[in-house]
Design a protein around this motif. Structure first.
Motif, PDB file in Angstrom:
ATOM      1  N   ARG A   1      66.136 -19.901 -14.808  1.00 45.56           N
ATOM      2  CA  ARG A   1      65.901 -18.672 -14.049  1.00 45.56           C
ATOM      3  C   ARG A   1      67.180 -17.845 -13.868  1.00 45.56           C
ATOM      4  O   ARG A   1      67.478 -17.329 -12.794  1.00 45.56           O
ATOM      5  CB  ARG A   1      65.274 -18.977 -12.691  1.00 45.56           C
ATOM      6  CG  ARG A   1      63.901 -19.591 -12.813  1.00 45.56           C
ATOM      7  CD  ARG A   1      63.291 -19.845 -11.458  1.00 45.56           C
ATOM      8  NE  ARG A   1      61.946 -20.408 -11.614  1.00 45.56           N
ATOM      9  CZ  ARG A   1      61.234 -20.866 -10.623  1.00 45.56           C
ATOM     10  NH1 ARG A   1      61.692 -20.832  -9.386  1.00 45.56           N
ATOM     11  NH2 ARG A   1      60.038 -21.358 -10.841  1.00 45.56           N
ATOM     12  N   GLY A   2      67.939 -17.785 -14.950  1.00 46.60           N
ATOM     13  CA  GLY A   2      69.153 -16.984 -14.937  1.00 46.60           C
ATOM     14  C   GLY A   2      70.332 -17.618 -14.224  1.00 46.60           C
ATOM     15  O   GLY A   2      71.348 -16.968 -14.003  1.00 46.60           O
ATOM     16  N   VAL A   3      70.226 -18.886 -13.874  1.00 48.47           N
ATOM     17  CA  VAL A   3      71.289 -19.585 -13.160  1.00 48.47           C
ATOM     18  C   VAL A   3      71.688 -20.829 -13.950  1.00 48.47           C
ATOM     19  O   VAL A   3      70.846 -21.498 -14.541  1.00 48.47           O
ATOM     20  CB  VAL A   3      70.818 -19.991 -11.740  1.00 48.47           C
ATOM     21  CG1 VAL A   3      71.879 -20.782 -11.014  1.00 48.47           C
ATOM     22  CG2 VAL A   3      70.394 -18.772 -10.940  1.00 48.47           C
ATOM     23  N   ARG A   4      72.952 -21.145 -13.924  1.00 48.56           N
ATOM     24  CA  ARG A   4      73.455 -22.366 -14.567  1.00 48.56           C
ATOM     25  C   ARG A   4      73.564 -23.447 -13.485  1.00 48.56           C
ATOM     26  O   ARG A   4      74.272 -23.271 -12.479  1.00 48.56           O
ATOM     27  CB  ARG A   4      74.805 -22.095 -15.206  1.00 48.56           C
ATOM     28  CG  ARG A   4      75.395 -23.273 -15.923  1.00 48.56           C
ATOM     29  CD  ARG A   4      76.760 -22.860 -16.491  1.00 48.56           C
ATOM     30  NE  ARG A   4      77.435 -23.962 -17.088  1.00 48.56           N
ATOM     31  CZ  ARG A   4      77.401 -24.277 -18.374  1.00 48.56           C
ATOM     32  NH1 ARG A   4      76.725 -23.520 -19.215  1.00 48.56           N
ATOM     33  NH2 ARG A   4      78.058 -25.311 -18.831  1.00 48.56           N
TER      34      ARG A   4
END
Length: 189
Positions: free
Chosen positions: A105-108
């Motif tokens: 979701r766009g996060v590492r």
């Protein structure tokens, strides 16, 4: 394995059971097998109750999370927490439910454990030998159960009242548990 479709799936075998036993040595391990058939296969509430009964009487539930699993295992994990039974999840690094690094979701995220596993597991281990060691460590831990929801109580009552007395594999497992003190019991999921 529940049927022909599972022939290609990674499932519990004697190899994994031997690894749990090795990790738990010198303690005895009694495996409660949810795949043993019950005498009345048409009694679906009784079948579900049997699974929940095994979760209830086990020292711990050992979950094979090397690959993606289905709804039944998730329900067994949630029921185990409700019944106060520890949940040991075998999730090797960089497998389905555990990752060193995950882009999500766009996060590492580093040291990622799937949220459902993280919330329900008492222990997350690399392999079945480590699961055996965790099983022994948890064997003397008192169970701290939660209030039982009606769906769980109904299934346990159906099983105890109408199936347990004629469930030969389960009765045999219970005799093993009673005769080998202290024994660590594990239901496989």
């Amino acid at each position: 394995m529940k049927g022909a479709a599972d022939q290609q799936r990674l499932c519990w075998t004697d190899v994994e059971r031997k690894e749990v036993v090795s990790g738990a040595a010198p303690c005895d391990v009694v495996f409660l097998n949810p795949d043993d058939p019950i005498p009345d296969a048409g009694n679906t509430l009784g079948q579900f109750g049997r699974d929940m009964y095994q979760v209830m009487v086990a020292t711990a539930v050992v979950v094979d999370a090397r690959v993606r699993r289905g709804i039944g295992i998730g329900v067994e994990m949630a029921a185990a927490v409700t019944l106060g039974t520890p949940v040991i999840v075998v999730a090797p690094r960089n497998s389905q439910y555990r990752s060193d690094v995950l882009e999500y979701r766009g996060v590492r995220v580093t040291d990622y454990v799937h949220p459902h596993v993280a919330a329900l597991a008492t222990e997350v281990v690399e392999d079945f030998t480590a699961a055996g060691r965790a099983l022994v460590a948890l064997a003397h831990r008192p169970k701290a159960s939660q209030p039982r929801p009606e769906w769980l109580s109904a299934a346990l009552t159906e099983y105890k009242d109408h199936v347990l007395d004629i469930d030969a594999p389960m009765l045999q497992a219970l005799r093993k548990i009673e005769s080998s003190a202290p024994a660590a019991t594990s239901t496989t999921a």
